[in-house]
Design a protein around this motif. Structure first.
Motif, PDB file in Angstrom:
ATOM      1  N   GLU A  20      -1.197  24.127   2.780  1.00 46.55           N
ATOM      2  CA  GLU A  20      -0.824  25.243   3.675  1.00 46.55           C
ATOM      3  C   GLU A  20       0.210  26.144   2.996  1.00 46.55           C
ATOM      4  OE1 GLU A  20      -2.631  25.093   6.583  1.00 46.55           O
ATOM      5  OE2 GLU A  20      -1.964  27.175   6.719  1.00 46.55           O
ATOM      6  N   ILE A  21       1.144  25.540   2.275  1.00 47.93           N
ATOM      7  CA  ILE A  21       2.164  26.343   1.570  1.00 47.93           C
ATOM      8  C   ILE A  21       1.493  27.171   0.471  1.00 47.93           C
ATOM      9  CG2 ILE A  21       4.161  26.198   0.008  1.00 47.93           C
ATOM     10  CD1 ILE A  21       5.106  23.772   1.672  1.00 47.93           C
ATOM     11  N   ALA A  22       0.576  26.546  -0.270  1.00 48.12           N
ATOM     12  CA  ALA A  22      -0.120  27.270  -1.344  1.00 48.12           C
ATOM     13  C   ALA A  22      -0.878  28.472  -0.771  1.00 48.12           C
ATOM     14  CB  ALA A  22      -1.078  26.329  -2.070  1.00 48.12           C
ATOM     15  N   LEU A  23      -1.558  28.260   0.349  1.00 48.84           N
ATOM     16  CA  LEU A  23      -2.319  29.363   0.969  1.00 48.84           C
ATOM     17  C   LEU A  23      -1.369  30.466   1.448  1.00 48.84           C
ATOM     18  CD1 LEU A  23      -4.924  27.264   3.034  1.00 48.84           C
ATOM     19  CD2 LEU A  23      -5.423  28.735   1.066  1.00 48.84           C
ATOM     20  N   ALA A  24      -0.255  30.078   2.057  1.00 51.31           N
ATOM     21  CA  ALA A  24       0.705  31.074   2.565  1.00 51.31           C
ATOM     22  C   ALA A  24       1.298  31.887   1.413  1.00 51.31           C
ATOM     23  CB  ALA A  24       1.814  30.373   3.350  1.00 51.31           C
ATOM     24  N   PHE A  25       1.631  31.209   0.318  1.00 46.76           N
ATOM     25  CA  PHE A  25       2.199  31.913  -0.842  1.00 46.76           C
ATOM     26  C   PHE A  25       1.171  32.886  -1.422  1.00 46.76           C
ATOM     27  CE2 PHE A  25       5.785  28.830  -2.431  1.00 46.76           C
ATOM     28  CZ  PHE A  25       6.383  28.914  -1.180  1.00 46.76           C
ATOM     29  N   ALA A  26      -0.080  32.430  -1.520  1.00 48.84           N
ATOM     30  CA  ALA A  26      -1.132  33.296  -2.089  1.00 48.84           C
ATOM     31  C   ALA A  26      -1.348  34.521  -1.199  1.00 48.84           C
ATOM     32  CB  ALA A  26      -2.433  32.509  -2.244  1.00 48.84           C
ATOM     33  N   ARG A  27      -1.328  34.311   0.124  1.00 44.25           N
ATOM     34  CA  ARG A  27      -1.486  35.453   1.054  1.00 44.25           C
ATOM     35  C   ARG A  27      -0.384  36.474   0.863  1.00 44.25           C
ATOM     36  NH1 ARG A  27      -3.341  31.699   4.979  1.00 44.25           N
ATOM     37  NH2 ARG A  27      -1.223  31.296   5.645  1.00 44.25           N
ATOM     38  N   GLU A  28       0.805  36.016   0.433  1.00 39.46           N
ATOM     39  CA  GLU A  28       1.929  36.934   0.234  1.00 39.46           C
ATOM     40  C   GLU A  28       2.014  37.428  -1.201  1.00 39.46           C
ATOM     41  OE1 GLU A  28       3.822  38.362   2.438  1.00 39.46           O
ATOM     42  OE2 GLU A  28       2.998  37.268   4.150  1.00 39.46           O
ATOM     43  N   VAL A 188       4.141  15.932  11.245  1.00 40.05           N
ATOM     44  CA  VAL A 188       3.065  16.920  11.103  1.00 40.05           C
ATOM     45  C   VAL A 188       1.772  16.111  11.008  1.00 40.05           C
ATOM     46  CG1 VAL A 188       2.149  18.810   9.695  1.00 40.05           C
ATOM     47  CG2 VAL A 188       4.626  18.404   9.773  1.00 40.05           C
ATOM     48  N   ARG A 189       0.732  16.495  11.737  1.00 39.14           N
ATOM     49  CA  ARG A 189      -0.487  15.650  11.777  1.00 39.14           C
ATOM     50  C   ARG A 189      -1.363  15.836  10.557  1.00 39.14           C
ATOM     51  NH1 ARG A 189      -2.950  13.781  17.551  1.00 39.14           N
ATOM     52  NH2 ARG A 189      -3.756  11.976  16.449  1.00 39.14           N
ATOM     53  N   THR A 190      -0.869  15.416   9.409  1.00 39.60           N
ATOM     54  CA  THR A 190      -1.636  15.426   8.161  1.00 39.60           C
ATOM     55  C   THR A 190      -2.215  14.033   7.935  1.00 39.60           C
ATOM     56  OG1 THR A 190       0.266  14.716   6.912  1.00 39.60           O
ATOM     57  CG2 THR A 190       0.016  17.099   7.192  1.00 39.60           C
ATOM     58  N   PRO A 191      -3.049  13.856   6.886  1.00 37.35           N
ATOM     59  CA  PRO A 191      -3.574  12.509   6.606  1.00 37.35           C
ATOM     60  C   PRO A 191      -2.468  11.457   6.470  1.00 37.35           C
ATOM     61  CG  PRO A 191      -4.766  14.139   5.316  1.00 37.35           C
ATOM     62  CD  PRO A 191      -3.665  14.890   6.027  1.00 37.35           C
ATOM     63  N   LEU A 192      -1.316  11.863   5.921  1.00 37.20           N
ATOM     64  CA  LEU A 192      -0.193  10.915   5.751  1.00 37.20           C
ATOM     65  C   LEU A 192       0.250  10.338   7.097  1.00 37.20           C
ATOM     66  CD1 LEU A 192       2.654  11.190   3.266  1.00 37.20           C
ATOM     67  CD2 LEU A 192       3.368  11.276   5.633  1.00 37.20           C
ATOM     68  N   VAL A 193       0.226  11.167   8.132  1.00 42.40           N
ATOM     69  CA  VAL A 193       0.652  10.727   9.463  1.00 42.40           C
ATOM     70  C   VAL A 193      -0.497  10.056  10.219  1.00 42.40           C
ATOM     71  CG1 VAL A 193       1.262  11.678  11.739  1.00 42.40           C
ATOM     72  CG2 VAL A 193       2.659  12.188   9.747  1.00 42.40           C
ATOM     73  N   GLU A 194      -1.706  10.575  10.050  1.00 46.10           N
ATOM     74  CA  GLU A 194      -2.868   9.956  10.729  1.00 46.10           C
ATOM     75  C   GLU A 194      -2.980   8.477  10.347  1.00 46.10           C
ATOM     76  OE1 GLU A 194      -4.623  11.133  13.080  1.00 46.10           O
ATOM     77  OE2 GLU A 194      -4.217  13.270  12.956  1.00 46.10           O
ATOM     78  N   ARG A 195      -2.743   8.190   9.047  1.00 46.52           N
ATOM     79  CA  ARG A 195      -2.835   6.795   8.584  1.00 46.52           C
ATOM     80  C   ARG A 195      -1.793   5.907   9.266  1.00 46.52           C
ATOM     81  NH1 ARG A 195      -3.954   9.256   3.588  1.00 46.52           N
ATOM     82  NH2 ARG A 195      -1.751   9.296   3.021  1.00 46.52           N
ATOM     83  N   PHE A 225       3.934  18.156  18.055  1.00 48.92           N
ATOM     84  CA  PHE A 225       3.967  17.998  16.604  1.00 48.92           C
ATOM     85  C   PHE A 225       4.422  19.302  15.959  1.00 48.92           C
ATOM     86  CE2 PHE A 225       0.986  14.453  17.299  1.00 48.92           C
ATOM     87  CZ  PHE A 225       1.464  13.528  16.373  1.00 48.92           C
ATOM     88  N   THR A 226       5.137  19.200  14.852  1.00 49.54           N
ATOM     89  CA  THR A 226       5.376  20.345  13.974  1.00 49.54           C
ATOM     90  C   THR A 226       4.043  20.591  13.250  1.00 49.54           C
ATOM     91  OG1 THR A 226       7.680  19.681  13.739  1.00 49.54           O
ATOM     92  CG2 THR A 226       6.803  21.138  12.037  1.00 49.54           C
ATOM     93  N   SER A 227       3.754  21.848  12.910  1.00 50.61           N
ATOM     94  CA  SER A 227       2.484  22.120  12.223  1.00 50.61           C
ATOM     95  C   SER A 227       2.736  22.424  10.746  1.00 50.61           C
ATOM     96  CB  SER A 227       1.765  23.307  12.880  1.00 50.61           C
ATOM     97  OG  SER A 227       2.482  24.498  12.618  1.00 50.61           O
ATOM     98  N   SER A 228       1.661  22.284   9.963  1.00 52.29           N
ATOM     99  CA  SER A 228       1.767  22.658   8.538  1.00 52.29           C
ATOM    100  C   SER A 228       2.139  24.133   8.400  1.00 52.29           C
ATOM    101  CB  SER A 228       0.431  22.435   7.831  1.00 52.29           C
ATOM    102  OG  SER A 228       0.129  21.084   7.792  1.00 52.29           O
ATOM    103  N   GLN A 229       1.643  24.954   9.327  1.00 50.67           N
ATOM    104  CA  GLN A 229       1.951  26.394   9.288  1.00 50.67           C
ATOM    105  C   GLN A 229       3.446  26.628   9.529  1.00 50.67           C
ATOM    106  OE1 GLN A 229      -0.580  25.025  10.943  1.00 50.67           O
ATOM    107  NE2 GLN A 229      -2.426  26.074  10.282  1.00 50.67           N
ATOM    108  N   ASP A 230       4.040  25.840  10.446  1.00 54.84           N
ATOM    109  CA  ASP A 230       5.493  25.965  10.687  1.00 54.84           C
ATOM    110  C   ASP A 230       6.256  25.705   9.382  1.00 54.84           C
ATOM    111  OD1 ASP A 230       5.203  26.309  13.499  1.00 54.84           O
ATOM    112  OD2 ASP A 230       5.197  24.140  13.826  1.00 54.84           O
ATOM    113  N   VAL A 231       5.833  24.652   8.682  1.00 53.16           N
ATOM    114  CA  VAL A 231       6.542  24.282   7.444  1.00 53.16           C
ATOM    115  C   VAL A 231       6.321  25.355   6.378  1.00 53.16           C
ATOM    116  CG1 VAL A 231       6.853  22.495   5.694  1.00 53.16           C
ATOM    117  CG2 VAL A 231       6.266  21.838   8.032  1.00 53.16           C
ATOM    118  N   ALA A 232       5.092  25.885   6.319  1.00 49.30           N
ATOM    119  CA  ALA A 232       4.787  26.926   5.322  1.00 49.30           C
ATOM    120  C   ALA A 232       5.609  28.191   5.582  1.00 49.30           C
ATOM    121  CB  ALA A 232       3.291  27.242   5.338  1.00 49.30           C
ATOM    122  N   GLU A 233       5.850  28.515   6.862  1.00 48.88           N
ATOM    123  CA  GLU A 233       6.688  29.683   7.211  1.00 48.88           C
ATOM    124  C   GLU A 233       8.089  29.521   6.633  1.00 48.88           C
ATOM    125  OE1 GLU A 233       6.574  32.636   8.721  1.00 48.88           O
ATOM    126  OE2 GLU A 233       4.410  32.409   8.881  1.00 48.88           O
TER     127      GLU A 233
END
Ligand code: NAD
Length: 260
Positions: A20-28, A188-195, A225-233
């Motif tokens: 999500e951070i990589a995508l946000a950085f690329a968008r900017e 944040v509900r990523t695979p790390l947390v789902e496991r 939950f905090t979202s990946s987008q929140d962290v990317a912001e």
């Protein structure tokens, strides 16, 4: 475009928060090196950025292995002409009581978080110091950089340690305009947390619903939950911040789970 003309390297960027951070950085407008041990997924993220009109390169990197880190950082720097932003994000987790952890498991978690943060910093700092623009380093901490939870000894230890590294890098980097900060997300509900949900349910003898409601979100202000987008912001804000006024800090983004 907040990051036009800048280059970034994000570790653990094949999925979850790093992606999500990589995508946000690329968008900017940033050119982004997507580094991860999971190379196929890394290539998919780079391909997605290309289809969205951005520029990215996928790089295999095991953050615990110095040669692997150095090779990927050199390759990113050669391709983009330097690295302005490092996001040290790769992470792993083991949910188990202290006395049931093997020494190898303990060392394995510390290696991904702490050796990874150290090795990527060591490889990127000279590039930033030699650039007139300086640079910025963002470490992925956690609310567990500030609080403890049972069953997470190596993770909590590593996340506290990252705070120390960031503060030292902020002091050593200042005269070269290199800033260092830590983002501390809640769950944040990523695979790390789902496991972890079934693992914690088993270890604590409660249902998966109770793990989510009571263990993960019980202390938040709104049960969310905090979202990946929140962290990317927050990562974007830190990456684009223009001066040394904001360095050596940790920013908690956790729906109020931890209040400073
Ligand atoms: P994730 O499991 O979705 O992503 C972690 C990524 O790191 C994966 O793509 C994995 O392949 C990569 N990785 C693991 N070991 C590696 C290694 N040796 N070398 C290179 N890459 C490696 O997890 P996530 O939730 O997106 O976690 C990202 C970061 O955020 C971690 O540092 C984690 O501790 C932190 N964090 C996560 C949460 C959460 O609730 N998900 C909360 C606070 C902090």
């Amino acid at each position: 475009m907040k990051l036009q003309g800048q280059t970034a390297l994000v570790t653990g960027a094949a999925g979850g928060i790093g992606r999500e951070i990589a995508l946000a950085f690329a968008r900017e407008g940033a050119r982004v090196a997507i580094a991860d041990i999971a190379f196929e997924a890394t290539a998919a993220v780079a391909a997605l950025i290309h289809t969205l009109g951005g520029e990215a390169v996928a790089l295999p990197m095991d953050v615990t292995v110095e040669k692997s880190v150095d090779a990927a950082v050199s390759s990113a720097a050669a391709r983009f002409g330097g690295i302005d932003i490092l996001v040290s994000n790769a992470g792993t987790q083991i949910v188990r009581p202290v006395e049931e952890l093997s020494l190898d498991e303990w060392k394995g978690v510390l290696a991904v978080h702490l050796d990874g943060a150290f090795l990527t910093t060591k490889a990127c700092l000279p590039l930033m110091k030699n650039s007139t623009r300086g640079g910025t380093i963002i470490y992925m901490g956690s609310v567990h950089s500030k609080e403890a939870s049972p069953l997470k000894a190596p993770y909590v230890t590593a996340k506290h340690g990252i705070m120390g590294l960031a503060k030292v890098v902020a002091k050593e980097g200042a005269k070269f305009k290199v800033r260092a900060n830590v983002i501390c997300p809640g769950f944040v509900r990523t695979p790390l947390v789902e496991r972890q949900i079934p693992e914690q349910a088993r270890a604590l003898g409660i249902s998966e619903q109770e793990v989510i409601r009571d263990v993960m979100l019980g202390d938040t202000v709104d049960g969310e939950f905090t979202s990946s987008q929140d962290v990317a912001e927050v990562a974007l804000w830190l990456a684009a911040f223009p001066s040394n006024a904001l360095t050596g800090q940790s920013i908690v983004v956790s729906h109020g789970w931890h209040m400073q």
